[in-house]
Design a protein around this motif. Structure first.
Motif, PDB file in Angstrom:
ATOM      1  N   THR A  45       0.966  -1.055  -0.160  1.00 54.43           N
ATOM      2  CA  THR A  45      -0.338   0.094   0.047  1.00 54.43           C
ATOM      3  C   THR A  45       0.949   1.053  -0.044  1.00 54.43           C
ATOM      4  O   THR A  45       1.910   1.413   0.866  1.00 54.43           O
ATOM      5  CB  THR A  45      -1.001  -0.119   1.020  1.00 54.43           C
ATOM      6  N   TYR A  46       0.785   2.075  -0.978  1.00 59.58           N
ATOM      7  CA  TYR A  46       0.942   3.234  -1.300  1.00 59.58           C
ATOM      8  C   TYR A  46       1.032   4.595   0.101  1.00 59.58           C
ATOM      9  O   TYR A  46       0.274   3.643   0.876  1.00 59.58           O
ATOM     10  CB  TYR A  46       0.727   4.290  -2.098  1.00 59.58           C
ATOM     11  N   VAL A  47       1.762   4.983   1.144  1.00 58.66           N
ATOM     12  CA  VAL A  47       1.564   5.996   2.476  1.00 58.66           C
ATOM     13  C   VAL A  47       0.641   6.792   1.538  1.00 58.66           C
ATOM     14  O   VAL A  47       0.033   7.282   2.828  1.00 58.66           O
ATOM     15  CB  VAL A  47       3.084   6.284   2.167  1.00 58.66           C
ATOM     16  N   ASN A  48       0.366   7.241   0.965  1.00 60.03           N
ATOM     17  CA  ASN A  48      -1.106   8.357   0.143  1.00 60.03           C
ATOM     18  C   ASN A  48      -2.941   7.081   0.679  1.00 60.03           C
ATOM     19  O   ASN A  48      -3.017   6.881  -0.732  1.00 60.03           O
ATOM     20  CB  ASN A  48      -0.855   8.681  -1.033  1.00 60.03           C
ATOM     21  N   THR A  49      -2.535   6.599   1.762  1.00 55.48           N
ATOM     22  CA  THR A  49      -3.613   6.111   2.061  1.00 55.48           C
ATOM     23  C   THR A  49      -3.863   6.054   3.676  1.00 55.48           C
ATOM     24  O   THR A  49      -3.162   6.172   4.309  1.00 55.48           O
ATOM     25  CB  THR A  49      -3.550   4.173   2.041  1.00 55.48           C
ATOM     26  N   SER A  50      -4.942   5.895   3.873  1.00 54.31           N
ATOM     27  CA  SER A  50      -4.961   5.997   5.592  1.00 54.31           C
ATOM     28  C   SER A  50      -5.354   4.882   6.672  1.00 54.31           C
ATOM     29  O   SER A  50      -4.629   3.500   5.689  1.00 54.31           O
ATOM     30  CB  SER A  50      -6.696   6.000   5.377  1.00 54.31           C
ATOM     31  N   ALA A  51      -4.722   5.514   7.921  1.00 53.42           N
ATOM     32  CA  ALA A  51      -4.003   4.101   9.193  1.00 53.42           C
ATOM     33  C   ALA A  51      -5.589   2.662   8.469  1.00 53.42           C
ATOM     34  O   ALA A  51      -4.476   2.178   8.440  1.00 53.42           O
ATOM     35  CB  ALA A  51      -4.428   4.508  10.168  1.00 53.42           C
ATOM     36  N   ASP A  52      -6.579   3.080   8.463  1.00 57.24           N
ATOM     37  CA  ASP A  52      -7.652   1.635   8.160  1.00 57.24           C
ATOM     38  C   ASP A  52      -6.908   1.049   6.990  1.00 57.24           C
ATOM     39  O   ASP A  52      -6.540  -0.360   7.214  1.00 57.24           O
ATOM     40  CB  ASP A  52      -8.918   1.840   7.631  1.00 57.24           C
ATOM     41  N   VAL A  53      -6.485   1.250   6.056  1.00 59.78           N
ATOM     42  CA  VAL A  53      -5.757   1.053   4.529  1.00 59.78           C
ATOM     43  C   VAL A  53      -4.728   0.694   5.395  1.00 59.78           C
ATOM     44  O   VAL A  53      -4.599  -0.587   4.459  1.00 59.78           O
ATOM     45  CB  VAL A  53      -5.797   1.945   3.313  1.00 59.78           C
ATOM     46  N   LYS A  54      -3.563   1.437   5.357  1.00 54.92           N
ATOM     47  CA  LYS A  54      -2.825   0.781   6.139  1.00 54.92           C
ATOM     48  C   LYS A  54      -2.924  -0.851   6.991  1.00 54.92           C
ATOM     49  O   LYS A  54      -1.724  -1.843   6.726  1.00 54.92           O
ATOM     50  CB  LYS A  54      -1.740   1.388   6.808  1.00 54.92           C
ATOM     51  N   ALA A  55      -3.877  -0.562   7.627  1.00 54.08           N
ATOM     52  CA  ALA A  55      -4.200  -1.835   8.699  1.00 54.08           C
ATOM     53  C   ALA A  55      -4.092  -2.767   7.635  1.00 54.08           C
ATOM     54  O   ALA A  55      -3.821  -4.223   8.183  1.00 54.08           O
ATOM     55  CB  ALA A  55      -4.345  -1.494   9.587  1.00 54.08           C
ATOM     56  N   GLU A  56      -4.868  -2.616   6.798  1.00 55.90           N
ATOM     57  CA  GLU A  56      -5.078  -3.993   6.411  1.00 55.90           C
ATOM     58  C   GLU A  56      -3.918  -4.591   5.179  1.00 55.90           C
ATOM     59  O   GLU A  56      -4.097  -5.303   4.528  1.00 55.90           O
ATOM     60  CB  GLU A  56      -6.660  -3.817   5.333  1.00 55.90           C
ATOM     61  N   SER A  57      -3.133  -3.555   5.277  1.00 56.42           N
ATOM     62  CA  SER A  57      -1.515  -4.001   4.319  1.00 56.42           C
ATOM     63  C   SER A  57      -0.747  -4.704   4.497  1.00 56.42           C
ATOM     64  O   SER A  57      -0.557  -4.841   5.898  1.00 56.42           O
ATOM     65  CB  SER A  57      -1.022  -2.425   3.675  1.00 56.42           C
ATOM     66  N   ASP A  58       0.133  -5.926   4.083  1.00 57.38           N
ATOM     67  CA  ASP A  58       1.235  -5.972   4.893  1.00 57.38           C
ATOM     68  C   ASP A  58       2.395  -5.180   4.332  1.00 57.38           C
ATOM     69  O   ASP A  58       3.071  -5.748   5.532  1.00 57.38           O
ATOM     70  CB  ASP A  58       2.089  -7.298   3.783  1.00 57.38           C
ATOM     71  N   ASP A  79      -6.844   5.230  15.816  1.00 52.71           N
ATOM     72  CA  ASP A  79      -7.703   3.992  16.789  1.00 52.71           C
ATOM     73  C   ASP A  79      -6.583   2.851  17.303  1.00 52.71           C
ATOM     74  O   ASP A  79      -5.591   2.866  16.449  1.00 52.71           O
ATOM     75  CB  ASP A  79      -8.788   3.000  16.384  1.00 52.71           C
ATOM     76  N   PRO A  80      -6.088   2.636  18.395  1.00 53.20           N
ATOM     77  CA  PRO A  80      -5.432   2.039  18.788  1.00 53.20           C
ATOM     78  C   PRO A  80      -4.554   0.422  17.998  1.00 53.20           C
ATOM     79  O   PRO A  80      -4.190   0.575  17.667  1.00 53.20           O
ATOM     80  CB  PRO A  80      -5.129   1.997  20.698  1.00 53.20           C
ATOM     81  N   ALA A  81      -5.884   0.418  17.763  1.00 58.45           N
ATOM     82  CA  ALA A  81      -6.318  -1.276  17.975  1.00 58.45           C
ATOM     83  C   ALA A  81      -5.655  -1.462  15.761  1.00 58.45           C
ATOM     84  O   ALA A  81      -4.416  -2.257  15.424  1.00 58.45           O
ATOM     85  CB  ALA A  81      -7.077  -1.677  17.949  1.00 58.45           C
ATOM     86  N   VAL A  82      -5.976  -0.431  15.385  1.00 53.27           N
ATOM     87  CA  VAL A  82      -5.802  -0.136  13.665  1.00 53.27           C
ATOM     88  C   VAL A  82      -4.349   0.264  13.914  1.00 53.27           C
ATOM     89  O   VAL A  82      -3.371  -0.224  12.827  1.00 53.27           O
ATOM     90  CB  VAL A  82      -6.586   0.432  13.020  1.00 53.27           C
ATOM     91  N   ALA A  83      -3.848   1.296  14.680  1.00 54.93           N
ATOM     92  CA  ALA A  83      -2.358   2.160  14.649  1.00 54.93           C
ATOM     93  C   ALA A  83      -1.276   0.591  14.993  1.00 54.93           C
ATOM     94  O   ALA A  83      -0.803   1.020  14.572  1.00 54.93           O
ATOM     95  CB  ALA A  83      -2.450   2.478  15.923  1.00 54.93           C
ATOM     96  N   GLU A  84      -1.868   0.318  15.591  1.00 55.21           N
ATOM     97  CA  GLU A  84      -0.577  -1.392  16.069  1.00 55.21           C
ATOM     98  C   GLU A  84      -0.127  -1.932  14.352  1.00 55.21           C
ATOM     99  O   GLU A  84       0.527  -2.445  14.525  1.00 55.21           O
ATOM    100  CB  GLU A  84      -0.958  -2.061  17.177  1.00 55.21           C
ATOM    101  N   ARG A  85      -1.684  -2.383  13.975  1.00 56.70           N
ATOM    102  CA  ARG A  85      -0.999  -2.973  12.611  1.00 56.70           C
ATOM    103  C   ARG A  85      -0.346  -2.128  11.341  1.00 56.70           C
ATOM    104  O   ARG A  85       0.107  -2.506  10.971  1.00 56.70           O
ATOM    105  CB  ARG A  85      -2.815  -3.041  11.743  1.00 56.70           C
TER     106      ARG A  85
END
Length: 327
Positions: A139-152, A310-316
């Motif tokens: 995932t390109y960094v030009n994305t939300s934290a929610d999207v980053k959290a679903e990425s490898d 959100d801490p749960a999202v942030a960790e991933r």
């Protein structure tokens, strides 16, 4: 007024940094905010991170750390301050928060978004994983934290190829910038599955623009950002991240150059290269331009707008960013 004279004298060295790109008559409208921001930074133990697309009075006069997305991500980890003000767009502020969870991160305008970040959701990635089981998601960094959290793993335009090849697999999903993914695919043997997201600034450039520039300015060197369409990148003389474009000018000093990217980038690079003639096809990012001296000052005065994840999202999401930084 005596106060205005004192203010202009105090800020004169700062104006000299941008004198080549900001008319002197405009400086009095900026000097008060610049002076106040510098004072507020000291009082709040704050630091300003500014992207290369910020206007020169921000980039050269009040920012402490400047650069492209990758540089800001790396430098954010070493910030020695209580408060970080992100002079950029929202996903950049989120990334700074991910890497500095104990610090206060402010963005001067919550409306500073990104067409790429808006083009994909976390739910989209979950559906893609169902369609392409086992294929890693970059995932390109030009994305939300929610999207980053679903990425490898994340990437930027500056390290995308290195990230793709670091995974050691024959096939990857690369989101959300379709043009960046297509341009990287031409440089590697790895198969890249794309998503139809585009930057509203870079998608405007065309091969016809380049042809007209070459006709109007014989000998011009054309530098393009890899978020431009592949046919634009192919017609250019060089393509790379904003940091790479700046380095190209620094190292090669072309007599005449055009940067096919956001307009303020040319102003910020031109400050250091009076010997280079910059031709400016001015495509502005409406989101970057929501950040101003006035609202940076307001952010430092009032503590708005604080960016939280959100801490749960942030960790991933943090893990995906840290994997990128380790490449």
């Amino acid at each position: 007024m005596a106060l205005d004279t004192a203010l202009l004298e105090r800020t004169a060295p700062l104006y000299e940094r941008v004198a080549r790109v900001i008319p002197r008559v405009e400086w009095p409208t900026m000097a008060g905010d610049v002076d106040a921001i510098l004072r507020l930074k000291r009082e709040r133990n704050a630091i300003i991170l500014a992207h290369n697309y910020q206007s020169p009075e921000i980039f050269h006069c009040v920012a402490d750390v400047v650069g492209d997305s990758l540089a800001l991500a790396r430098r954010a980890m070493d910030v020695d301050a209580d408060v970080i003000v992100l002079a950029g767009v929202h996903f950049m502020a989120e990334t700074a928060k991910l890497l500095n969870p104990s610090k206060t991160v402010l963005i001067p305008d919550m409306g500073a978004g990104c067409s790429l970040a808006d083009s994909i959701t976390a739910a989209d990635i979950r559906l893609l994983r169902q369609r392409y089981p086992g294929v890693p998601v970059i995932t390109y960094v030009n994305t939300s934290a929610d999207v980053k959290a679903e990425s490898d793993i994340c990437c930027t335009s500056g390290n995308a190829r290195a990230v793709v090849e670091s995974l050691g697999v024959p096939r990857v999903i690369m989101l959300p910038d379709e043009y960046l993914a297509q341009n990287i695919a031409r440089e590697t043997s790895v198969e890249i599955i794309t998503w139809a997201g585009h930057c509203e600034v870079h998608e405007q450039f065309t091969p016809q623009d380049i042809a007209q520039l070459r006709e109007s300015h014989p000998g011009i060197v054309v530098l393009a950002h890899p978020e431009c369409p592949p046919e634009v990148v192919e017609a250019a003389d060089f393509a790379g991240s904003t940091a790479m474009l700046s380095d190209y000018v620094e190292q090669r000093k072309p007599p005449r150059v055009v940067l096919l990217t956001e307009c303020s980038m040319s102003d910020n690079v031109a400050v250091h290269h009076p010997e280079v003639d910059f031709i400016r096809p001015c495509n502005l990012c409406p989101h970057m331009k929501r950040i101003t001296l006035a609202n940076i000052r307001q952010a430092l005065e009032t503590g708005r707008h604080e960016v939280t994840v959100d801490p749960a999202v942030a960790e991933r999401a943090r893990l995906a960013v840290e994997r990128m930084l380790a490449v």
